[in-house]
Design a protein around this motif. Structure first.
Motif, short mmCIF file in Angstrom:
data_model
loop_
_atom_site.label_atom_id
_atom_site.label_comp_id
_atom_site.label_asym_id
_atom_site.label_seq_id
_atom_site.Cartn_x
_atom_site.Cartn_y
_atom_site.Cartn_z
N LEU A 136 13.95 -25.03 -9.83
CA LEU A 136 12.67 -24.25 -9.96
C LEU A 136 12.61 -22.86 -9.35
O LEU A 136 11.63 -21.87 -9.57
N GLY A 137 13.77 -22.42 -8.91
CA GLY A 137 14.06 -21.15 -8.49
C GLY A 137 13.47 -20.96 -6.99
O GLY A 137 13.05 -21.94 -6.18
N PRO A 138 13.80 -19.87 -6.12
CA PRO A 138 13.57 -19.65 -4.77
C PRO A 138 12.28 -19.57 -4.30
O PRO A 138 11.70 -20.22 -3.47
N ARG A 139 11.30 -19.08 -5.35
CA ARG A 139 9.73 -19.05 -4.97
C ARG A 139 8.91 -20.41 -4.98
O ARG A 139 8.81 -20.91 -3.93
N ALA A 140 9.06 -20.89 -6.22
CA ALA A 140 8.50 -22.26 -6.53
C ALA A 140 9.23 -23.31 -5.89
O ALA A 140 8.63 -24.09 -5.30
N GLY A 141 10.65 -23.28 -5.97
CA GLY A 141 11.33 -24.38 -5.28
C GLY A 141 11.17 -24.60 -3.89
O GLY A 141 11.13 -25.66 -3.23
N SER A 142 11.15 -23.56 -3.20
CA SER A 142 11.01 -23.61 -1.65
C SER A 142 9.80 -24.13 -1.55
O SER A 142 9.42 -24.95 -0.47
N LEU A 143 8.56 -23.52 -2.12
CA LEU A 143 7.12 -24.18 -1.74
C LEU A 143 7.19 -25.83 -2.42
O LEU A 143 6.62 -26.38 -1.41
N VAL A 144 7.67 -26.26 -3.35
CA VAL A 144 7.55 -27.39 -3.82
C VAL A 144 8.55 -28.28 -2.82
O VAL A 144 7.82 -29.31 -2.49
N GLY A 145 9.46 -27.98 -2.61
CA GLY A 145 10.49 -28.93 -1.53
C GLY A 145 9.93 -28.96 -0.32
O GLY A 145 9.87 -30.02 0.32
N ALA A 146 9.32 -27.65 0.36
CA ALA A 146 8.77 -27.94 1.64
C ALA A 146 7.38 -28.81 1.48
O ALA A 146 7.09 -29.58 2.44
N ALA A 147 6.72 -28.76 0.45
CA ALA A 147 5.50 -29.60 0.36
C ALA A 147 5.77 -31.08 0.25
O ALA A 147 5.01 -31.93 0.95
N ILE A 148 6.77 -31.41 -0.56
CA ILE A 148 7.01 -32.94 -0.94
C ILE A 148 7.57 -33.32 0.42
O ILE A 148 7.29 -34.41 0.86
N LEU A 149 8.40 -32.69 1.01
CA LEU A 149 9.18 -33.38 2.30
C LEU A 149 8.44 -33.08 3.71
O LEU A 149 8.35 -34.05 4.32
N PHE A 150 7.29 -32.08 3.69
CA PHE A 150 6.87 -31.94 5.11
C PHE A 150 5.34 -32.07 4.95
O PHE A 150 4.86 -32.42 5.99
N ALA A 151 4.72 -31.92 3.88
CA ALA A 151 3.40 -32.04 3.88
C ALA A 151 2.87 -33.22 4.19
O ALA A 151 1.68 -33.41 5.10
N PRO A 152 3.33 -34.57 3.87
CA PRO A 152 2.88 -35.84 4.36
C PRO A 152 2.58 -35.97 5.99
O PRO A 152 1.88 -36.45 6.46
N SER A 153 3.67 -35.51 6.62
CA SER A 153 3.80 -35.75 7.98
C SER A 153 2.86 -34.88 8.62
O SER A 153 2.41 -35.05 9.72
N LEU A 154 2.85 -33.84 8.26
CA LEU A 154 1.97 -32.43 8.78
C LEU A 154 0.57 -32.95 8.56
O LEU A 154 -0.46 -32.74 9.52
#
Length: 175
Positions: free
Chosen positions: A111-129
């Protein structure tokens, strides 16, 4: 908490102490997740403004969702076991991150550096946070004995959480 009894109103002094310890530890965990998230996402996207902005945005958004959900949940089920369930859920959700990270980051990288970092962070960390964010409202509801002192109770819970966040930030960065 102690004795295993769930009460709708109030907690014993020992229960309140245990809840505040959980709140402190959860505050530390939130900041540790946020800081160490760069170690998971950084190898794909670099450690740059996009990655830090994504982690900050995901953390704040997930906490907001958790605050709301935690408030709704504790009003429906004001049980003293709730803080422990919240913290364990956050730990379990964080525990699956290593198993998911390669697949999620492979997808997010496309997805590229902008959308990819946001999507990756959301999928990996949003549930626990989000789960950890639920603890604040639950702690306030369960430790407040008198509505006339609700402000002091809320302030105490958030002070403990922020103290934990400070400790977690310093421990993660310097220890």
């Amino acid at each position: 908490m102690r004795g295993g009894r769930d009460r709708e109103h109030g907690a014993t002094a020992a229960d309140r102490w245990e809840i505040f310890v959980l709140v402190f530890a959860a505050g530390a965990a939130v900041m540790t997740i946020e800081i160490l998230g760069t170690r998971i996402i950084g190898p794909v996207f670099g450690v740059n403004l996009f990655v830090w902005s994504a982690l900050l945005a995901v953390t704040l958004g997930a906490l907001a969702v958790g605050y709301y959900a935690g408030g709704v949940w504790v009003d429906r089920v004001p049980a003293l076991r709730l803080p422990g369930l919240i913290v364990v859920s956050g730990g379990v959700l964080l525990g699956i991150v290593p198993a998911l990270s390669a697949t999620v980051l492979r997808f997010a990288g496309s997805l590229g550096p902008r959308a990819g970092s946001l999507v990756g962070a959301a999928i990996l960390f949003a549930p626990s946070l989000s789960s950890l964010g639920m603890l604040g409202p639950a702690a306030i509801r369960l430790t407040t004995r008198d509505v006339r002192a609700a402000g002091r109770g809320a302030g105490s819970v958030y002070a403990a959480s922020t103290g934990g966040s400070l400790a977690g930030t310093l421990a993660t960065g310097f220890v």
